[in-house]
Every structure is written in C-alpha cells, then in structure tokens.
Design a protein around this motif. Structure first.
Motif, PDB file in Angstrom:
ATOM      1  N   ALA A 101       0.835  -1.206   0.000  1.00 38.18           N
ATOM      2  CA  ALA A 101       0.000   0.000   0.000  1.00 38.18           C
ATOM      3  C   ALA A 101       0.870   1.256   0.000  1.00 38.18           C
ATOM      4  O   ALA A 101       0.561   2.237  -0.691  1.00 38.18           O
ATOM      5  N   ALA A 102       1.962   1.234   0.764  1.00 38.10           N
ATOM      6  CA  ALA A 102       2.878   2.377   0.792  1.00 38.10           C
ATOM      7  C   ALA A 102       3.528   2.585  -0.575  1.00 38.10           C
ATOM      8  O   ALA A 102       3.693   3.717  -1.038  1.00 38.10           O
ATOM      9  N   LYS A 103       3.895   1.492  -1.224  1.00 38.32           N
ATOM     10  CA  LYS A 103       4.528   1.585  -2.550  1.00 38.32           C
ATOM     11  C   LYS A 103       3.556   2.164  -3.577  1.00 38.32           C
ATOM     12  O   LYS A 103       3.917   3.076  -4.342  1.00 38.32           O
ATOM     13  N   VAL A 104       2.345   1.645  -3.614  1.00 40.72           N
ATOM     14  CA  VAL A 104       1.356   2.125  -4.582  1.00 40.72           C
ATOM     15  C   VAL A 104       1.023   3.592  -4.321  1.00 40.72           C
ATOM     16  O   VAL A 104       0.869   4.388  -5.254  1.00 40.72           O
ATOM     17  N   SER A 105       0.939   3.977  -3.054  1.00 43.08           N
ATOM     18  CA  SER A 105       0.680   5.365  -2.705  1.00 43.08           C
ATOM     19  C   SER A 105       1.827   6.266  -3.175  1.00 43.08           C
ATOM     20  O   SER A 105       1.600   7.356  -3.705  1.00 43.08           O
ATOM     21  N   ARG A 106       3.035   5.803  -2.975  1.00 40.11           N
ATOM     22  CA  ARG A 106       4.216   6.588  -3.359  1.00 40.11           C
ATOM     23  C   ARG A 106       4.279   6.786  -4.879  1.00 40.11           C
ATOM     24  O   ARG A 106       4.584   7.877  -5.371  1.00 40.11           O
ATOM     25  N   VAL A 107       3.978   5.729  -5.617  1.00 44.70           N
ATOM     26  CA  VAL A 107       4.106   5.781  -7.072  1.00 44.70           C
ATOM     27  C   VAL A 107       2.916   6.472  -7.736  1.00 44.70           C
ATOM     28  O   VAL A 107       3.076   7.236  -8.697  1.00 44.70           O
ATOM     29  N   HIS A 108       1.708   6.213  -7.227  1.00 45.04           N
ATOM     30  CA  HIS A 108       0.497   6.687  -7.908  1.00 45.04           C
ATOM     31  C   HIS A 108      -0.325   7.679  -7.088  1.00 45.04           C
ATOM     32  O   HIS A 108      -1.406   8.083  -7.516  1.00 45.04           O
ATOM     33  N   GLY A 109       0.176   8.068  -5.915  1.00 40.45           N
ATOM     34  CA  GLY A 109      -0.593   8.940  -5.031  1.00 40.45           C
ATOM     35  C   GLY A 109      -0.929  10.295  -5.614  1.00 40.45           C
ATOM     36  O   GLY A 109      -1.989  10.862  -5.314  1.00 40.45           O
ATOM     37  N   GLU A 110      -0.065  10.832  -6.471  1.00 39.42           N
ATOM     38  CA  GLU A 110      -0.364  12.126  -7.088  1.00 39.42           C
ATOM     39  C   GLU A 110      -1.472  11.997  -8.132  1.00 39.42           C
ATOM     40  O   GLU A 110      -2.238  12.928  -8.360  1.00 39.42           O
ATOM     41  N   HIS A 111      -1.547  10.834  -8.741  1.00 39.43           N
ATOM     42  CA  HIS A 111      -2.566  10.587  -9.763  1.00 39.43           C
ATOM     43  C   HIS A 111      -3.922  10.295  -9.116  1.00 39.43           C
ATOM     44  O   HIS A 111      -4.965  10.652  -9.675  1.00 39.43           O
ATOM     45  N   ASN A 112      -3.889   9.649  -7.966  1.00 37.98           N
ATOM     46  CA  ASN A 112      -5.118   9.323  -7.227  1.00 37.98           C
ATOM     47  C   ASN A 112      -4.862   9.555  -5.750  1.00 37.98           C
ATOM     48  O   ASN A 112      -4.258   8.724  -5.075  1.00 37.98           O
ATOM     49  N   LEU A 113      -5.319  10.681  -5.253  1.00 35.38           N
ATOM     50  CA  LEU A 113      -5.041  11.068  -3.871  1.00 35.38           C
ATOM     51  C   LEU A 113      -5.620  10.093  -2.857  1.00 35.38           C
ATOM     52  O   LEU A 113      -5.142  10.003  -1.722  1.00 35.38           O
ATOM     53  N   LYS A 114      -6.652   9.345  -3.250  1.00 39.31           N
ATOM     54  CA  LYS A 114      -7.252   8.379  -2.329  1.00 39.31           C
ATOM     55  C   LYS A 114      -6.266   7.281  -1.943  1.00 39.31           C
ATOM     56  O   LYS A 114      -6.411   6.656  -0.894  1.00 39.31           O
ATOM     57  N   LEU A 115      -5.270   7.043  -2.783  1.00 40.42           N
ATOM     58  CA  LEU A 115      -4.287   5.997  -2.468  1.00 40.42           C
ATOM     59  C   LEU A 115      -3.464   6.366  -1.235  1.00 40.42           C
ATOM     60  O   LEU A 115      -3.009   5.481  -0.504  1.00 40.42           O
ATOM     61  N   ARG A 116      -3.275   7.649  -1.013  1.00 45.78           N
ATOM     62  CA  ARG A 116      -2.551   8.085   0.188  1.00 45.78           C
ATOM     63  C   ARG A 116      -3.396   7.831   1.433  1.00 45.78           C
ATOM     64  O   ARG A 116      -2.879   7.412   2.471  1.00 45.78           O
ATOM     65  N   VAL A 117      -4.685   8.092   1.311  1.00 43.42           N
ATOM     66  CA  VAL A 117      -5.594   7.797   2.427  1.00 43.42           C
ATOM     67  C   VAL A 117      -5.640   6.287   2.656  1.00 43.42           C
ATOM     68  O   VAL A 117      -5.629   5.816   3.800  1.00 43.42           O
ATOM     69  N   LEU A 118      -5.679   5.526   1.569  1.00 44.79           N
ATOM     70  CA  LEU A 118      -5.726   4.074   1.669  1.00 44.79           C
ATOM     71  C   LEU A 118      -4.514   3.530   2.418  1.00 44.79           C
ATOM     72  O   LEU A 118      -4.650   2.662   3.290  1.00 44.79           O
ATOM     73  N   ALA A 119      -3.341   4.042   2.100  1.00 42.22           N
ATOM     74  CA  ALA A 119      -2.125   3.584   2.789  1.00 42.22           C
ATOM     75  C   ALA A 119      -2.216   3.870   4.288  1.00 42.22           C
ATOM     76  O   ALA A 119      -1.796   3.044   5.120  1.00 42.22           O
ATOM     77  N   ALA A 120      -2.799   5.014   4.645  1.00 40.95           N
ATOM     78  CA  ALA A 120      -2.957   5.361   6.061  1.00 40.95           C
ATOM     79  C   ALA A 120      -3.963   4.432   6.745  1.00 40.95           C
ATOM     80  O   ALA A 120      -3.771   4.040   7.910  1.00 40.95           O
ATOM     81  N   VAL A 121      -5.032   4.066   6.036  1.00 44.18           N
ATOM     82  CA  VAL A 121      -6.029   3.150   6.601  1.00 44.18           C
ATOM     83  C   VAL A 121      -5.408   1.770   6.830  1.00 44.18           C
ATOM     84  O   VAL A 121      -5.638   1.140   7.874  1.00 44.18           O
ATOM     85  N   VAL A 122      -4.632   1.295   5.871  1.00 44.86           N
ATOM     86  CA  VAL A 122      -3.972   0.000   6.026  1.00 44.86           C
ATOM     87  C   VAL A 122      -3.003   0.047   7.213  1.00 44.86           C
ATOM     88  O   VAL A 122      -2.926  -0.908   8.005  1.00 44.86           O
ATOM     89  N   GLU A 123      -2.304   1.145   7.348  1.00 43.58           N
ATOM     90  CA  GLU A 123      -1.386   1.314   8.481  1.00 43.58           C
ATOM     91  C   GLU A 123      -2.157   1.260   9.800  1.00 43.58           C
ATOM     92  O   GLU A 123      -1.729   0.592  10.761  1.00 43.58           O
ATOM     93  N   GLU A 124      -3.295   1.925   9.847  1.00 38.05           N
ATOM     94  CA  GLU A 124      -4.101   1.917  11.071  1.00 38.05           C
ATOM     95  C   GLU A 124      -4.663   0.528  11.360  1.00 38.05           C
ATOM     96  O   GLU A 124      -4.743   0.107  12.526  1.00 38.05           O
ATOM     97  N   LEU A 125      -5.034  -0.190  10.322  1.00 35.98           N
ATOM     98  CA  LEU A 125      -5.506  -1.565  10.502  1.00 35.98           C
ATOM     99  C   LEU A 125      -4.433  -2.416  11.154  1.00 35.98           C
ATOM    100  O   LEU A 125      -4.703  -3.177  12.088  1.00 35.98           O
ATOM    101  N   ALA A 126      -3.205  -2.305  10.652  1.00 32.14           N
ATOM    102  CA  ALA A 126      -2.104  -3.089  11.212  1.00 32.14           C
ATOM    103  C   ALA A 126      -1.831  -2.689  12.659  1.00 32.14           C
ATOM    104  O   ALA A 126      -1.621  -3.551  13.531  1.00 32.14           O
TER     105      ALA A 126
END
Length: 223
Positions: A101-126
């Motif tokens: 999730a961190a990798k996808v957010s880093r690579v594509h986060g500017e194209h889809n800002l929701k990916l940055r939120v997604l990475a944070a949600v996955v982090e909170e889940l863990a």
C-alpha cells in the motif's frame, strides 16, 4: 429454505457459503450480525427477494468441502483454529500489504489522492489488529481455556474484544470508500492490482475471523 427474519450471523453459521454473498453486498455479518436479512437488505437499499435468491443459489451451488462446523469444535479446538488460521494469516500478510500500500501510494498517489488515504487506513488496521492478536492470545484466550477463570473478568474482556471489532469494521468500511468498492482504474499497474486483490482477501479473512469470535466463541461464555 431461508427465512428473511433470520439474523445474518445465523445464516452464515448454518451456511458458510452465504458469507461471500453478504460480503459482496457490504452486509456486515460479524459485528452487526444480529440484524435480520430483511433489515440488512433495507439498510443497503437492496431488494430482499433478490438477495434471498442469491443466498439460496449459493447454498444450492455449494460443493462438499469437508470443513467442520466450527460450532462442533471444543473451545480449545476453536481457539487453536482461530490462532493457527486467522491470527497466522494476519501476522504473515498484514506487513506485506502495508508495504504494498505504501509503494502504490508513493508511485500513484499524485494521480489518485485516495491511495494516500488508503495507505494510512492499512497502516491503522495493522496498528489496531496486530496488538489485538497479542492481547487475545495472552489474556482472553488463556482465560477462556482456564476452567476456574472469573466470569466477570471474562465478560469484561469479551466486551472489550467486541468494541475493538467494531473499530476494525469501521476501518474496513473506510477501505471500501477509499478504493471506490475495490474498483481498479484502466491504468492500474500490477502492484496496484495485487494490492486490491490482497485487500479483498484480507477483508474476507477478517470478517470470518471476527464472526467466529463474536458468534461462536463469545456466546459460550456470555448469556
């Protein structure tokens, strides 16, 4: 035949193959399993007759898997099953999903800002789930497997467990929102596709895991 007045948790207890139907429609059969099929359909604005037909079709189409009904397991066997199957799955897969999730957010986060939120949600889940597993194994499961444990203490720990499960259910709902129901854009790379596939598998495992604890294990100790 199913009854639309049955609680959704009871439907899954009796017909495990129905879990996938409920999950597909975002019907929570673990933390809100006390709702009837009718109430769940109304809450999701689904036609109850169509939902019932899907459930009946899933039951009719099931193959003989040989899986044992979890209600037939003794408490030590059920605890061992939860730890060896579901806790082990989370310990092995959550860190990998975090990294992805961190990798996808880093690579594509500017194209889809929701990916940055997604990475944070996955982090909170863990951060929520991994300590939760440790606490269950260190305290709750030991108490449940000890004949002379204090019933009041067990009830308190089970209440805490259910509260934590509600928090996890909220995070899973957030996953759906930030992924637009796990919808992949046409330009999604292999890592992006793998992440969404792993997140769907994660959700399925967590819901089954929580269902077992809430509706098979806990009722043995709390009236």
């Amino acid at each position: 035949m199913l009854d639309r007045r049955q609680p959704v948790a009871q439907v899954v207890l009796e017909h495990s193959e129905c879990a996938r139907v409920f999950q597909r429609h975002r019907i929570d059969f673990c933390c809100h399993g006390e709702r009837s099929v009718l109430q769940a359909a109304q809450a999701r604005k689904l036609d109850v007759a169509t939902l019932m037909a899907e459930l009946e079709a899933a039951i009719q189409a099931r193959s003989v898997s040989g899986d044992q009904d979890p209600r037939a397991l003794t408490t030590p066997q059920l605890i061992a099953h939860i730890v060896n199957k579901h806790h082990a799955y989370l310990r092995e897969n959550l860190p990998l999903i975090q990294t992805l999730a961190a990798k996808v957010s880093r690579v594509h986060g500017e194209h889809n800002l929701k990916l940055r939120v997604l990475a944070a949600v996955v982090e909170e889940l863990a951060e929520t789930l991994l300590p939760h597993l440790e606490e269950e194994e260190r305290r709750l499961f030991v108490a449940l497997d000890t004949p002379r444990s204090d019933p009041a203490e067990i009830e308190s720990q089970l209440a805490a467990m259910r509260d934590e499960h509600l928090g996890v259910a909220g995070l899973l709902a957030h996953l759906h929102d930030t992924t637009d129901e796990f919808t992949l854009p046409p330009w999604a790379c292999n890592s992006y596709r793998t992440l969404f596939r792993e997140l769907m598998a994660l959700e399925s495992d967590i819901m089954t895991h929580v269902h077992l604890e809430n509706h098979v294990l806990a009722p043995r100790f709390v009236a």
